[in-house]
Design a protein around this motif. Structure first.
Motif, PDB file in Angstrom:
ATOM      1  N   SER A 235       0.829  -1.208   0.000  1.00  0.00           N
ATOM      2  CA  SER A 235       0.000   0.000   0.000  1.00  0.00           C
ATOM      3  C   SER A 235       0.867   1.263   0.000  1.00  0.00           C
ATOM      4  O   SER A 235       0.552   2.251  -0.669  1.00  0.00           O
ATOM      5  CB  SER A 235      -0.936  -0.006   1.213  1.00  0.00           C
ATOM      6  N   THR A 238       2.438   1.639  -3.514  1.00  0.00           N
ATOM      7  CA  THR A 238       1.404   1.970  -4.490  1.00  0.00           C
ATOM      8  C   THR A 238       1.059   3.449  -4.448  1.00  0.00           C
ATOM      9  O   THR A 238       1.039   4.132  -5.482  1.00  0.00           O
ATOM     10  CB  THR A 238       0.138   1.139  -4.233  1.00  0.00           C
ATOM     11  N   PHE A 239       0.785   3.955  -3.254  1.00  0.00           N
ATOM     12  CA  PHE A 239       0.271   5.324  -3.136  1.00  0.00           C
ATOM     13  C   PHE A 239       1.392   6.352  -3.107  1.00  0.00           C
ATOM     14  O   PHE A 239       1.363   7.336  -3.862  1.00  0.00           O
ATOM     15  CB  PHE A 239      -0.597   5.434  -1.885  1.00  0.00           C
ATOM     16  N   TRP A 302      -5.065   5.223   7.272  1.00  0.00           N
ATOM     17  CA  TRP A 302      -5.591   5.041   5.918  1.00  0.00           C
ATOM     18  C   TRP A 302      -7.104   5.277   5.875  1.00  0.00           C
ATOM     19  O   TRP A 302      -7.628   5.797   4.880  1.00  0.00           O
ATOM     20  CB  TRP A 302      -5.266   3.642   5.391  1.00  0.00           C
ATOM     21  N   CYS A 360       2.495  -6.516  -4.897  1.00  0.00           N
ATOM     22  CA  CYS A 360       1.263  -5.778  -4.619  1.00  0.00           C
ATOM     23  C   CYS A 360       1.272  -4.428  -5.341  1.00  0.00           C
ATOM     24  O   CYS A 360       0.291  -4.053  -5.980  1.00  0.00           O
ATOM     25  CB  CYS A 360       1.109  -5.588  -3.110  1.00  0.00           C
ATOM     26  N   ALA A 361       2.396  -3.702  -5.246  1.00  0.00           N
ATOM     27  CA  ALA A 361       2.489  -2.396  -5.902  1.00  0.00           C
ATOM     28  C   ALA A 361       2.429  -2.531  -7.415  1.00  0.00           C
ATOM     29  O   ALA A 361       1.805  -1.704  -8.099  1.00  0.00           O
ATOM     30  CB  ALA A 361       3.778  -1.687  -5.485  1.00  0.00           C
ATOM     31  N   MET A 364      -1.234  -3.100  -8.056  1.00  0.00           N
ATOM     32  CA  MET A 364      -2.162  -2.088  -7.585  1.00  0.00           C
ATOM     33  C   MET A 364      -2.000  -0.721  -8.243  1.00  0.00           C
ATOM     34  O   MET A 364      -2.982   0.017  -8.390  1.00  0.00           O
ATOM     35  CB  MET A 364      -2.042  -1.934  -6.067  1.00  0.00           C
ATOM     36  N   GLN A 365      -0.794  -0.344  -8.643  1.00  0.00           N
ATOM     37  CA  GLN A 365      -0.653   0.973  -9.280  1.00  0.00           C
ATOM     38  C   GLN A 365      -1.488   1.091 -10.559  1.00  0.00           C
ATOM     39  O   GLN A 365      -2.232   2.069 -10.725  1.00  0.00           O
ATOM     40  CB  GLN A 365       0.821   1.291  -9.526  1.00  0.00           C
ATOM     41  N   VAL A 368      -5.329   0.987  -9.462  1.00  0.00           N
ATOM     42  CA  VAL A 368      -5.811   2.272  -8.947  1.00  0.00           C
ATOM     43  C   VAL A 368      -6.031   3.239 -10.113  1.00  0.00           C
ATOM     44  O   VAL A 368      -7.048   3.945 -10.171  1.00  0.00           O
ATOM     45  CB  VAL A 368      -4.821   2.863  -7.920  1.00  0.00           C
ATOM     46  N   VAL A 399      -6.356   0.677  -1.881  1.00  0.00           N
ATOM     47  CA  VAL A 399      -5.089   0.712  -1.154  1.00  0.00           C
ATOM     48  C   VAL A 399      -5.315   0.435   0.334  1.00  0.00           C
ATOM     49  O   VAL A 399      -4.526  -0.264   0.979  1.00  0.00           O
ATOM     50  CB  VAL A 399      -4.405   2.080  -1.356  1.00  0.00           C
ATOM     51  N   CYS A 402      -5.491  -3.206   1.135  1.00  0.00           N
ATOM     52  CA  CYS A 402      -4.160  -3.821   1.200  1.00  0.00           C
ATOM     53  C   CYS A 402      -3.540  -3.622   2.583  1.00  0.00           C
ATOM     54  O   CYS A 402      -2.958  -4.550   3.164  1.00  0.00           O
ATOM     55  CB  CYS A 402      -3.239  -3.203   0.148  1.00  0.00           C
TER      56      CYS A 402
END
Length: 425
Positions: A235, A238-239, A302, A360-361, A364-365, A368, A399, A402
């Motif tokens: 997470s 990703t963010f 979050w 995960c990233a 997820m990127q 998202v 996110v 996650c």
């Protein structure tokens, strides 16, 4: 490990300093797209989903390289892979800086990811071999603190440099530095505190390597640490690696410099947190309670980000500093994985725990970005897409889920009392 001579003590700190500098570049490359997201969107005229793919390319190759890197660290040794990684990463950064098209930029980011993917696991291997076991989390925390200077530089300083001189020149300069560090790794780093500098390690035999890797993967105690890492670092990457600055600008109406300052606070808090949390865990002689506490605090923050609630700027800054401190909790997962597996396989065990967050990233990127594009109403500012609050909440929710995965897995961590508890069957 027996007592080291004064010369060996000097060499281990010299080697660690050079690798830590390479780690600074690794962190910078990981989070740089967030600081220049608007510039990249305008330069390549791309959608959120395509921008997500560009940023995620680093994470795809980084994920694929984690287990091979762990194997190489345990067999070939850190010195060789660090030198080669510095050269490949440097060439990738040069290509990214000069890239006239999105396709060439993707190739450059792929080479960057390939080059820097070896740095962290090789650094963990060096710490495991050269330093005392009960200092592992503390030394790793120090390395994380230093390495996170790269992520701090990828926030407000990169944004300012990109506006002043252009983002391309920054990456060209970073490429040159990476090449120089690759050469220094070859000249200074040694694999082990022995007369020859060669470590005692598994033979580079396919059967031996695969059986060792399977032993780590089949060990049920490895997986809670890997899942915590997946949820928390996934997470985070990703963010913070792409979406944080546009989120703050579009949801909370911040100026770019103010949003970049929040990102730097997140990274700075993370750097300090890695040192503090690792040291706290070593002093308490406990892993699990610390992991549970910080992972649940992380999820709570979050939920605040998901709400998109408006708050005073001072409180917003404080929240992002606290977010950074709590994010650092996942730095304990490497110690948790290492301490439940054979000491000789520290490279493989830490790489298995480490790969989840990058995978995960990588997934997820773009996800998202895809969720954001679904809610886009066609608004553009300066060549970049603008999204409303409801659309942003869809992206942030993914996110947040996650992060919740990581907190849930923390309850399954096996307590090691900061020592290796692996027992041969």
């Amino acid at each position: 490990m027996g007592p080291l001579t004064p010369e060996q003590r000097r060499r281990r700190w010299m080697a660690l300093a050079i690798v830590a500098l390479a780690y600074i570049l690794s962190f910078f490359q990981r989070f740089a797209p967030a600081g220049i997201a608007q510039d990249l969107a305008a330069a390549f005229q791309t959608s959120a989903a395509s921008l997500g793919v560009l940023a995620a390319t680093y994470f795809y190759i980084y994920t694929l390289m984690q287990i091979p890197t762990g194997i190489l660290a345990d067999t070939l040794g850190p010195r060789r892979i660090l030198a080669l990684g510095g050269i490949i990463g440097g060439l990738g950064s040069l290509l990214f800086g000069f890239a006239p098209t999105l396709d060439l930029a993707l190739v450059g980011r792929t080479l960057v990811g390939l080059g820097v993917s070896v740095t962290f696991i090789a650094m963990l291997k060096l710490v495991a071999v050269w330093f005392e076991e009960n200092r592992f989390a503390t030394i790793v925390g120090i390395c994380m603190l230093v390495g996170n200077l790269g992520s701090v530089l990828a926030g407000a300083p990169l944004s300012a440099m990109a506006q002043a001189t252009g983002w391309r020149g920054v990456f060209i300069g970073v490429g040159v530095i990476s090449l120089a560090l690759g050469v220094l790794c070859w000249l200074i780093v040694r694999d082990a505190p022995t007369a020859t500098g060669e470590a005692v390690r598994p033979r580079f035999d396919r059967t031996v390597v695969l059986s060792s890797l399977l032993a780590v993967i089949r060990n049920r105690a490895t997986w809670p640490a890997a899942l915590v890492n997946t949820g928390m670092s996934g997470s985070f990457f990703t963010f913070a690696g792409l979406w944080a600055t546009p989120y703050l600008m579009q949801v909370h109406g911040m100026e770019r410099s103010t949003a970049a300052n929040h990102l730097s606070l997140w990274f700075g808090g993370f750097a300090v947190g890695c040192l503090f949390i690792g040291g706290l865990s070593d002093r308490l002689g406990r892993r699990k309670p610390v992991m549970i506490a910080v992972s649940h605090l992380y999820v709570a923050i979050w939920l605040l980000l998901l709400s998109c609630v408006t708050m005073p700027l001072s409180l917003s800054y404080l929240l992002f500093a606290l977010l950074g401190l709590s994010t650092a909790g996942f730095s304990l997962t490497w110690a948790c994985a290492k301490e439940v597996n054979p000491p000789l396989l520290s490279g493989m065990s830490t790489s298995v725990a480490n790969m989840g967050g990058f995978l995960c990233a990588a997934i997820m990127q773009p996800v998202v970005g895809w969720l954001m594009d679904l809610g886009w109403h066609g608004e553009m500012v300066g060549g970049a897409r603008v999204y409303d609050v409801g659309t942003w909440q869809n992206g942030v929710l993914a996110v947040t889920l996650c992060a919740a995965l990581g907190a849930a897995a923390s309850w399954r961590i096996r307590e090691t009392r900061c020592r290796n508890i692996w027992q041969a069957a």
